[in-house]
Design a protein around this motif. Structure first.
Motif, PDB file in Angstrom:
ATOM      1  N   PRO A   1       0.809  -1.226   0.000  1.00 31.39           N
ATOM      2  CA  PRO A   1       0.000   0.000   0.000  1.00 31.39           C
ATOM      3  C   PRO A   1       0.840   1.274   0.000  1.00 31.39           C
ATOM      4  O   PRO A   1       0.514   2.234  -0.707  1.00 31.39           O
ATOM      5  CB  PRO A   1      -0.827  -0.125   1.290  1.00 31.39           C
ATOM      6  CG  PRO A   1      -0.859  -1.582   1.590  1.00 31.39           C
ATOM      7  CD  PRO A   1       0.458  -2.107   1.137  1.00 31.39           C
ATOM      8  N   VAL A   2       1.914   1.273   0.776  1.00 28.25           N
ATOM      9  CA  VAL A   2       2.748   2.482   0.858  1.00 28.25           C
ATOM     10  C   VAL A   2       3.430   2.750  -0.481  1.00 28.25           C
ATOM     11  O   VAL A   2       3.449   3.888  -0.975  1.00 28.25           O
ATOM     12  CB  VAL A   2       3.784   2.345   1.988  1.00 28.25           C
ATOM     13  CG1 VAL A   2       4.768   3.520   1.966  1.00 28.25           C
ATOM     14  CG2 VAL A   2       3.089   2.285   3.341  1.00 28.25           C
TER      15      VAL A   2
ATOM     16  N   THR B   1       2.459   1.795  -3.449  1.00 28.47           N
ATOM     17  CA  THR B   1       1.458   2.176  -4.449  1.00 28.47           C
ATOM     18  C   THR B   1       1.063   3.638  -4.315  1.00 28.47           C
ATOM     19  O   THR B   1       0.975   4.378  -5.304  1.00 28.47           O
ATOM     20  CB  THR B   1       0.217   1.278  -4.324  1.00 28.47           C
ATOM     21  OG1 THR B   1       0.594  -0.092  -4.468  1.00 28.47           O
ATOM     22  CG2 THR B   1      -0.805   1.621  -5.391  1.00 28.47           C
ATOM     23  N   VAL B   2       0.797   4.077  -3.084  1.00 27.11           N
ATOM     24  CA  VAL B   2       0.462   5.481  -2.848  1.00 27.11           C
ATOM     25  C   VAL B   2       1.622   6.389  -3.269  1.00 27.11           C
ATOM     26  O   VAL B   2       1.414   7.450  -3.883  1.00 27.11           O
ATOM     27  CB  VAL B   2       0.096   5.700  -1.372  1.00 27.11           C
ATOM     28  CG1 VAL B   2      -0.018   7.196  -1.057  1.00 27.11           C
ATOM     29  CG2 VAL B   2      -1.212   5.001  -1.036  1.00 27.11           C
ATOM     30  N   ALA B   3       2.837   5.970  -2.972  1.00 25.77           N
ATOM     31  CA  ALA B   3       4.009   6.773  -3.334  1.00 25.77           C
ATOM     32  C   ALA B   3       4.095   6.972  -4.846  1.00 25.77           C
ATOM     33  O   ALA B   3       4.282   8.098  -5.333  1.00 25.77           O
ATOM     34  CB  ALA B   3       5.281   6.101  -2.812  1.00 25.77           C
TER      35      ALA B   3
ATOM     36  N   GLY C   1       1.706   6.743  -6.988  1.00 23.31           N
ATOM     37  CA  GLY C   1       0.581   7.569  -7.422  1.00 23.31           C
ATOM     38  C   GLY C   1       0.823   9.055  -7.200  1.00 23.31           C
ATOM     39  O   GLY C   1       0.513   9.890  -8.058  1.00 23.31           O
ATOM     40  N   LEU C   2       1.390   9.407  -6.039  1.00 23.61           N
ATOM     41  CA  LEU C   2       1.692  10.819  -5.763  1.00 23.61           C
ATOM     42  C   LEU C   2       2.737  11.371  -6.724  1.00 23.61           C
ATOM     43  O   LEU C   2       2.606  12.485  -7.235  1.00 23.61           O
ATOM     44  CB  LEU C   2       2.179  10.968  -4.318  1.00 23.61           C
ATOM     45  CG  LEU C   2       1.114  10.928  -3.225  1.00 23.61           C
ATOM     46  CD1 LEU C   2       1.775  10.914  -1.851  1.00 23.61           C
ATOM     47  CD2 LEU C   2       0.184  12.138  -3.345  1.00 23.61           C
TER      48      LEU C   2
ATOM     49  N   GLY D   1       5.742  12.008  -2.278  1.00 28.36           N
ATOM     50  CA  GLY D   1       5.709  10.704  -2.937  1.00 28.36           C
ATOM     51  C   GLY D   1       7.041   9.987  -2.885  1.00 28.36           C
ATOM     52  O   GLY D   1       7.121   8.800  -2.517  1.00 28.36           O
TER      53      GLY D   1
ATOM     54  N   LEU E   1       7.992   8.700   0.608  1.00 29.24           N
ATOM     55  CA  LEU E   1       7.339   7.499   1.106  1.00 29.24           C
ATOM     56  C   LEU E   1       8.101   6.224   0.760  1.00 29.24           C
ATOM     57  O   LEU E   1       7.850   5.175   1.356  1.00 29.24           O
ATOM     58  CB  LEU E   1       5.914   7.398   0.542  1.00 29.24           C
ATOM     59  CG  LEU E   1       4.862   8.266   1.223  1.00 29.24           C
ATOM     60  CD1 LEU E   1       3.537   8.183   0.478  1.00 29.24           C
ATOM     61  CD2 LEU E   1       4.684   7.869   2.683  1.00 29.24           C
ATOM     62  N   THR E   2       8.982   6.295  -0.211  1.00 31.13           N
ATOM     63  CA  THR E   2       9.824   5.141  -0.523  1.00 31.13           C
ATOM     64  C   THR E   2      11.253   5.421  -0.066  1.00 31.13           C
ATOM     65  O   THR E   2      11.758   4.791   0.845  1.00 31.13           O
ATOM     66  CB  THR E   2       9.778   4.807  -2.020  1.00 31.13           C
ATOM     67  OG1 THR E   2      10.088   5.987  -2.788  1.00 31.13           O
ATOM     68  CG2 THR E   2       8.412   4.312  -2.419  1.00 31.13           C
TER      69      THR E   2
ATOM     70  N   ALA F   1       4.252   0.578 -10.861  1.00 30.26           N
ATOM     71  CA  ALA F   1       3.040   0.390 -10.064  1.00 30.26           C
ATOM     72  C   ALA F   1       2.413  -0.977 -10.331  1.00 30.26           C
ATOM     73  O   ALA F   1       1.941  -1.655  -9.401  1.00 30.26           O
ATOM     74  CB  ALA F   1       2.041   1.508 -10.361  1.00 30.26           C
TER      75      ALA F   1
END
Length: 425
Positions: free
Chosen positions: A82-83, A85-87, A89-90, A118, A121-122, A185
């Protein structure tokens, strides 16, 4: 189904995790490195000053670093997929939105805040988390591989992006970045898993399951966990030495060379595509140096590895202004500087893991925040120097001297002896 496919072929799923994480970090790093080719085109299209553009990119680097400790907490709470994927996307939203920007505050919002969050987050925390969760053996090598993907991604895509910028415009170049983000992604959604136990495996090289670690169960406790880790780590001299040396690491790599090298070479008459090619050459030697550093950090004292890495990087930065910016002179710089670009990461991760144990990923997040604060300082400082003094050279001299200081400071860290490390397990 997917893990079983690899199990039938005798492939431990830990190596699939390495491949997916490598791709994710490579692509996000390509997005982080893209501003290196944007300064000139943005100046020409919008008339923005280098110092103003650098301010937007500096915000991105600050958030990239400050999100690190919280990214580790999010991964502990919500899981890796989840983290990640959100990263992605941002980052994609920030890059896509920049196609339509017309004001400097648009740049600061999109490339500073959105892309900054974004990528933060990674960051390198994703690689450190995968290495510590999925590997007992070969951990240093894996950290080296994943670290190399970050730095290589920031550099090797630049010649292609620079060529597209010259021929089709910077928006077309960023379209390539968007396409790569979509591929990454898809790989994350299909292949990424959280822990070996989720698919009935032990970590690579483990003979027994790792101890179960209790993580915060509420959102408030999750957000507090990085701050508590910082409070405890701040009592240690080791933390502050690693934080300070990583600040210098960021100031002498991402913030300075990655952001301003193409523009610096342009001041001496070198085409952007050629300068980006030099950055790609740095990326090639960085891959060799960082993977080699991971191998060495499993075998030798990390402090002395860092002593040599920072020392050689400092000497190469002090040499750069005297290289005459010829192809031959810059090639010498690219080889020696490239070998040390982020070779510092595997031994720094190892020192943090030895000192801080179960909280190592949270503490390393704060150490990495120091890296990005240094990067942001150099990104803005070098842009300020060029705008107000018409030269980048003072920034490169300062970075070189700071690297030599880091080489001397790192020997103050105490590395655990093998006997003590075994006793702690």
């Amino acid at each position: 189904m997917v893990p079983a496919f690899f199990a039938r072929r005798g492939i431990h799923y830990a190596w699939v995790m390495v491949a997916v994480t490598f791709l994710t970090m490579l692509v996000t790093a390509g997005a982080v490195g893209a501003p290196g080719i944007l300064i000139g085109p943005l100046e020409r299209e919008f008339g923005w000053a280098t110092a103003d553009i650098s301010s937007g990119f500096a915000i991105r680097l600050v958030l990239f670093g400050l999100m690190g400790p919280f990214a580790a907490a999010f991964m502990n709470r919500f899981g890796l997929r989840p983290v990640a994927t959100v990263a992605l996307g941002l980052i994609g939203a920030g890059v896509f939105g920049s196609f339509f920007m017309t004001r400097i505050w648009h740049l600061m919002l999109l490339w500073g805040v959105v892309v900054g969050f974004g990528t933060g987050l990674t960051a390198m925390v994703l690689g450190a988390t995968v290495a510590t969760r999925w590997f007992v053996q070969r951990r240093g090598l894996v950290v080296g591989l994943l670290t190399a993907s970050t730095a290589t991604g920031q550099l090797v895509f630049l010649p292609l992006l620079a060529q597209l910028t010259d021929t089709l415009g910077w928006r077309s170049a960023l379209s390539i970045v968007l396409a790569m983000l979509l591929v990454a992604a898809a790989a994350v959604l299909v292949l990424l898993r959280d822990r070996p136990s989720d698919i009935g495996l032990l970590p690579y090289g483990a003979s027994e399951p790792p101890p179960h670690l209790a993580h915060p169960t509420t959102f408030r406790a999750m957000l507090a966990s990085p701050l508590l880790a910082l409070r405890d780590a701040a009592k240690s001299r080791t933390f502050w030495v690693l934080f300070a040396t990583f600040f210098i690491c960021g100031a002498s790599t991402n913030g300075l060379v990655q952001t301003h090298f193409v523009s610096l070479c342009g001041d001496y008459g070198m085409a952007a595509v050629t300068a980006a090619g030099m950055l790609a050459l740095i990326g090639v030697f960085d891959f060799i140096g960082t993977v080699g550093s991971g191998w060495l950090s499993d075998r030798f004292d990390s402090r002395w590895l860092l002593f040599w890495y920072y020392g050689l990087r400092g000497l190469s930065l002090l040499y750069l202004p005297f290289s005459d910016f010829s192809f031959y002179g810059l090639s010498i710089f690219a080889v020696f500087y490239g070998l040390d670009w982020v070779a510092t990461v595997p031994p720094t991760v190892k020192l943090a893991a030895d000192k801080f144990g179960d909280r190592a990923n949270l503490v390393f997040g704060w150490i990495f925040a120091g890296h990005q604060l240094g990067a942001a300082s150099a990104a803005y400082g070098a842009g300020f120097s060029r705008t107000f003094y018409a030269t980048y050279l003072p920034a490169f001299f300062v970075a070189g001297v700071l690297c030599l200081a880091a080489a001397l400071a790192i020997v103050a860290v105490r590395e655990r002896s093998p006997r003590r490390a075994m006793a702690a397990r």
